[in-house]
Design an enzyme around this catalytic site. Structure first.
Site, PDB file in Angstrom:
ATOM      1  N   CYS A   1       1.069  -1.244   0.033  1.00  0.00           N
ATOM      2  CA  CYS A   1       0.000  -0.144  -0.063  1.00  0.00           C
ATOM      3  C   CYS A   1       0.837   1.129  -0.028  1.00  0.00           C
ATOM      4  O   CYS A   1       2.077   1.309   0.708  1.00  0.00           O
ATOM      5  CB  CYS A   1      -0.797   0.011   1.313  1.00  0.00           C
ATOM      6  SG  CYS A   1      -1.979   1.317   1.302  1.00  0.00           S
TER       7      CYS A   1
ATOM      8  N   HIS B   1      -9.140  -3.927  -1.629  1.00  0.00           N
ATOM      9  CA  HIS B   1      -8.112  -2.995  -1.091  1.00  0.00           C
ATOM     10  C   HIS B   1      -8.397  -1.524  -1.129  1.00  0.00           C
ATOM     11  O   HIS B   1      -8.363  -0.957  -0.070  1.00  0.00           O
ATOM     12  CB  HIS B   1      -6.703  -3.249  -1.641  1.00  0.00           C
ATOM     13  CG  HIS B   1      -5.541  -2.453  -1.020  1.00  0.00           C
ATOM     14  ND1 HIS B   1      -4.355  -3.032  -0.266  1.00  0.00           N
ATOM     15  CD2 HIS B   1      -5.397  -1.077  -1.045  1.00  0.00           C
ATOM     16  CE1 HIS B   1      -3.459  -1.953   0.125  1.00  0.00           C
ATOM     17  NE2 HIS B   1      -4.111  -0.883  -0.203  1.00  0.00           N
ATOM     18  N   GLU B   2      -8.975  -1.073  -2.275  1.00  0.00           N
ATOM     19  CA  GLU B   2      -9.113   0.263  -2.453  1.00  0.00           C
ATOM     20  C   GLU B   2     -10.257   0.905  -1.594  1.00  0.00           C
ATOM     21  O   GLU B   2     -10.299   1.863  -1.270  1.00  0.00           O
ATOM     22  CB  GLU B   2      -9.183   0.694  -3.727  1.00  0.00           C
ATOM     23  CG  GLU B   2      -7.617   0.594  -4.885  1.00  0.00           C
ATOM     24  CD  GLU B   2      -6.452   1.245  -4.103  1.00  0.00           C
ATOM     25  OE1 GLU B   2      -6.705   2.182  -3.500  1.00  0.00           O
ATOM     26  OE2 GLU B   2      -5.372   0.714  -4.222  1.00  0.00           O
TER      27      GLU B   2
ATOM     28  N   HIS C   1      -9.912   1.662   1.833  1.00  0.00           N
ATOM     29  CA  HIS C   1      -9.545   2.908   2.315  1.00  0.00           C
ATOM     30  C   HIS C   1     -10.639   3.944   2.659  1.00  0.00           C
ATOM     31  O   HIS C   1     -10.549   4.877   3.220  1.00  0.00           O
ATOM     32  CB  HIS C   1      -8.434   3.562   1.300  1.00  0.00           C
ATOM     33  CG  HIS C   1      -7.330   3.286   1.052  1.00  0.00           C
ATOM     34  ND1 HIS C   1      -6.341   3.196   2.075  1.00  0.00           N
ATOM     35  CD2 HIS C   1      -6.521   2.587   0.118  1.00  0.00           C
ATOM     36  CE1 HIS C   1      -5.087   2.845   1.935  1.00  0.00           C
ATOM     37  NE2 HIS C   1      -5.199   2.140   0.877  1.00  0.00           N
TER      38      HIS C   1
HETATM   39 NI    NI Z   1      -3.815   1.096  -0.136  1.00  0.00          NI
END
Ligand code: NI
Length: 179
Positions: free
Chosen positions: A101, A143-144, A147
């Site tokens: 990341c 993953h994104e 956030h």
């Molecule tokens: Ni990330």
């Protein structure tokens, strides 16, 4: 366009729940996306979420048209702008694979993710996106979008014997990249 600073883990702004976008095709949104694209390109990101540059909006970008030197053996994911996303896991199968990341520089960890998902949302003009994907594409989206709910991948790691420095785990990647 501006290359923006990427916030690093420990910054409380990465832990917020992002706000939905309500206005589309606006100069502000296009400017945000231009900055995000330039910032992601400058550091060879596989994806970037608006909170990583301190903007608390449900906006992520990911994918590209060329192989990513930080993930050289992974398949291509189409370049995508995804706003106000909703992810639905399809089935209960999980996959464990390495992630890094941009907000956690220099480290990689093995993270469990849903193998197959449907994701929906809109693009910068408010046009619907609805895709069913698996594997690396599904991983990048999860993953994104994490956030946007204040989650960084180390929070998902279950086995910390599979977490470490990129330069030790993957010296061939680290030689080319500084993350
Ligand atoms: Ni990330």
């Amino acid at each position: 366009m501006t290359i923006r600073d990427i916030l690093k883990m420990g910054d409380a702004r990465l832990l917020r729940i992002a706000e939905p976008v309500r206005a589309f095709d606006t100069p502000e949104l296009h400017q945000l996306l231009a900055d995000m694209r330039e910032t992601m390109a400058a550091v060879n990101g596989a994806g970037l979420a608006a909170p990583q540059i301190g903007v608390n909006s449900q906006v992520v970008i990911f994918g590209g048209t060329a192989r990513n030197p930080r993930y050289p053996d992974r398949p291509l994911v189409p370049p995508t702008v995804l706003i106000n996303p909703v992810i639905t896991p399809l089935g209960t199968e999980e996959e464990l694979d390495w992630e890094g990341c941009l907000s956690v520089p220099g480290l990689r960890g093995k993270v469990p993710r849903w193998s197959r998902i449907r994701y929906a949302g809109v693009d910068e003009r408010g046009q619907a996106i609805d895709r069913t994907v698996n594997g690396f594409h599904a991983r990048v989206v999860q993953h994104e979008c994490d956030h946007l709910i204040g989650k960084l991948y180390p929070m998902r790691v279950r086995d910390f014997s599979q977490f470490g420095f990129t330069e030790v785990l993957f010296p061939e990647i680290s030689a080319a990249e500084d993350d």
